[in-house]
Design a protein around this motif. Sequence first.
Motif, short mmCIF file in Angstrom:
data_model
loop_
_atom_site.label_atom_id
_atom_site.label_comp_id
_atom_site.label_asym_id
_atom_site.label_seq_id
_atom_site.Cartn_x
_atom_site.Cartn_y
_atom_site.Cartn_z
N ILE A 37 0.85 -1.19 0.00
CA ILE A 37 0.00 0.00 0.00
C ILE A 37 0.88 1.24 0.00
CG2 ILE A 37 -1.81 1.27 1.21
CD1 ILE A 37 -2.66 -1.37 2.52
N ALA A 38 0.70 2.08 -1.00
CA ALA A 38 1.47 3.32 -1.10
C ALA A 38 0.53 4.51 -0.98
CB ALA A 38 2.23 3.37 -2.43
N PHE A 39 0.88 5.48 -0.15
CA PHE A 39 0.08 6.69 -0.02
C PHE A 39 1.00 7.90 -0.09
CE2 PHE A 39 0.60 4.52 4.06
CZ PHE A 39 1.33 5.43 4.81
N ASP A 40 0.52 8.96 -0.72
CA ASP A 40 1.36 10.13 -0.94
C ASP A 40 1.33 11.07 0.26
OD1 ASP A 40 -1.15 11.27 -1.16
OD2 ASP A 40 -1.05 11.55 -3.33
N GLY A 41 2.18 12.10 0.19
CA GLY A 41 2.27 13.05 1.29
C GLY A 41 0.99 13.81 1.54
N ILE A 215 -2.93 5.03 -2.91
CA ILE A 215 -3.93 5.93 -2.34
C ILE A 215 -3.44 7.35 -2.56
CG2 ILE A 215 -5.16 6.61 -0.24
CD1 ILE A 215 -4.65 3.78 0.82
N GLY A 216 -4.25 8.14 -3.27
CA GLY A 216 -3.80 9.49 -3.58
C GLY A 216 -4.89 10.30 -4.23
N GLU A 217 -4.60 10.86 -5.40
CA GLU A 217 -5.54 11.74 -6.07
C GLU A 217 -6.83 11.03 -6.44
OE1 GLU A 217 -4.01 13.92 -9.36
OE2 GLU A 217 -2.28 14.69 -8.26
N SER A 218 -7.87 11.84 -6.63
CA SER A 218 -9.18 11.31 -6.99
C SER A 218 -9.11 10.48 -8.27
CB SER A 218 -10.18 12.46 -7.18
OG SER A 218 -11.39 11.97 -7.72
N ASN A 219 -9.85 9.37 -8.27
CA ASN A 219 -9.92 8.53 -9.45
C ASN A 219 -11.30 8.61 -10.10
OD1 ASN A 219 -11.19 7.25 -7.29
ND2 ASN A 219 -10.85 5.21 -8.13
N ARG A 220 -12.03 9.69 -9.79
CA ARG A 220 -13.42 9.79 -10.26
C ARG A 220 -13.52 9.92 -11.77
NH1 ARG A 220 -15.07 13.97 -5.43
NH2 ARG A 220 -14.81 12.49 -3.71
N ASN A 221 -12.44 10.34 -12.41
CA ASN A 221 -12.47 10.44 -13.87
C ASN A 221 -12.08 9.14 -14.54
OD1 ASN A 221 -9.81 10.63 -12.98
ND2 ASN A 221 -9.17 11.79 -14.78
N LEU A 257 -6.34 1.83 -7.54
CA LEU A 257 -6.16 3.26 -7.35
C LEU A 257 -7.32 3.78 -6.51
CD1 LEU A 257 -5.25 4.26 -11.04
CD2 LEU A 257 -3.71 3.48 -9.23
N LEU A 258 -7.01 4.35 -5.35
CA LEU A 258 -8.04 4.80 -4.42
C LEU A 258 -7.95 6.30 -4.17
CD1 LEU A 258 -8.00 1.96 -1.72
CD2 LEU A 258 -9.32 2.08 -3.83
N ASP A 259 -9.09 6.90 -3.92
CA ASP A 259 -9.21 8.33 -3.66
C ASP A 259 -9.01 8.57 -2.16
OD1 ASP A 259 -10.02 10.94 -3.27
OD2 ASP A 259 -11.81 10.78 -4.50
N GLY A 264 -12.95 5.23 4.20
CA GLY A 264 -13.27 3.81 4.14
C GLY A 264 -13.06 3.18 2.79
N ALA A 265 -12.44 3.92 1.86
CA ALA A 265 -12.27 3.39 0.50
C ALA A 265 -11.46 2.10 0.50
CB ALA A 265 -11.60 4.44 -0.39
#
Length: 435
Positions: A37-41, A215-221, A257-259, A264-265
């Motif tokens: 699991i990788a998450f950004d700053g 886990i980072g930027e929105s993936n809604r697009n 890819l998670l927002d 709870g994503a």
Amino acid sequence: MNDSQSTTNPDNLATTTSWFRTAAPYIHAHRGATFVIAFDGETIDSTGFDHLLHDVAILNSLGIRLVLIYGARPQIEAQCGQFGVPVNYHRGLRITDDTSLKIAKSVIGKLRVDIESKLSFGLPHTPMADARIRCTSGNLVTARPAGILDGVDLGHTGEVRRVDIEGINQQLSLGNIVLLPPLGYSLTGEIFNLSAEAIATAVATALTADKLIFIGESNRNLPRELTLQQARENLQAHPSIAAAVSACQAGVKRVHLLDRTLDGALLQELFSRDGAGTLLTATSFETTRQATIEDVVGILELIQPLEEKGAVVKRSRELLEREIDHFTVMERDGSVIACAAIYAYPDNKMAELACLAVADDYRDKGRGKQLLATLEHSALKMGIESLYVLTTQTAHWFLEHGFKAAEISDLPVTKQALYNYQRNSRVFRKTLKPV
């Protein structure tokens, strides 16, 4: 038990029970699996970061082997700005001089301590009560300098050279979470600033991880699922897609890819059929195939509500087991979401389409049409020239898909003898045309 506890809310109980029953197959499947699991700053700075770590603790308690990699770009930039140190990038890579490396080491070290302290949190009446999570780190990533790119010296910015798989697996086998900072160490003792995504991709590949999660930027697009080809066509749509493609090509089974803004994503993605993010996989996430005896339970669960409404003829488990070779199923993430059967009458060059059922969550999304097309193709290969169907409640659907009203007398003679006049099913027929 006090008075407030003695009254059970039936709605809450039903919701909780339903969720656990739905999640149970995933809980069993994920036990002993390895997730990177990788998450950004930006995720670390977000208001939902504590909740994310609580969810990580839940995964650890379920026996999932976890490697966490964190980014630090915004924190390093903020510290550089505070001290008047210029921040420069080339092709998305930080140009790391001596001063910015010193700042990076300080910032990354502080973030590591902060994350470890949050994973140690375990007060009563909190999601992490009695969790007792052991978190470990170390010089587990060997790096080399990125060097000079297009004439630009990237300084102390590096690339992953090797991952200490033995060391990581030793910690994972003890039930520990492995926490890796965006730093790497060279054989000469130098320290290099690395991309968290690059480390995550290298670690997931080397471990042959079951899942790599960004886990980072929105993936809604982005759509819920991406094939490798679709991902290659959308490399600019999300910062982690290029890393996801590389990981899939190197053998990682699934990349998610998670927002970061969706609370709870992580749990939703892992313990529900449709998840909450975007899935990239080198293999098909949803398949249509010949049913096997192992599918009987799934088919029964799918058709039972339709049997209760009288939409399909009731079938016992024993009958399904005997007739399983007639069935085709559509499977999604290990669950049967649609099924249908074909009973051929070769002498008449006809076949009956029966027991067409689609799970509630997937109706009106083209699954029935897709399954019908598959069965029509199979029937043509068998020399069948027309399909017929008996239905009591779905006449319009079949009319919309090319069937026309027919008579009982149009059925094969052997089927006419078995017609159930009490059900009074309508007969529809479709002539098959080779494509």
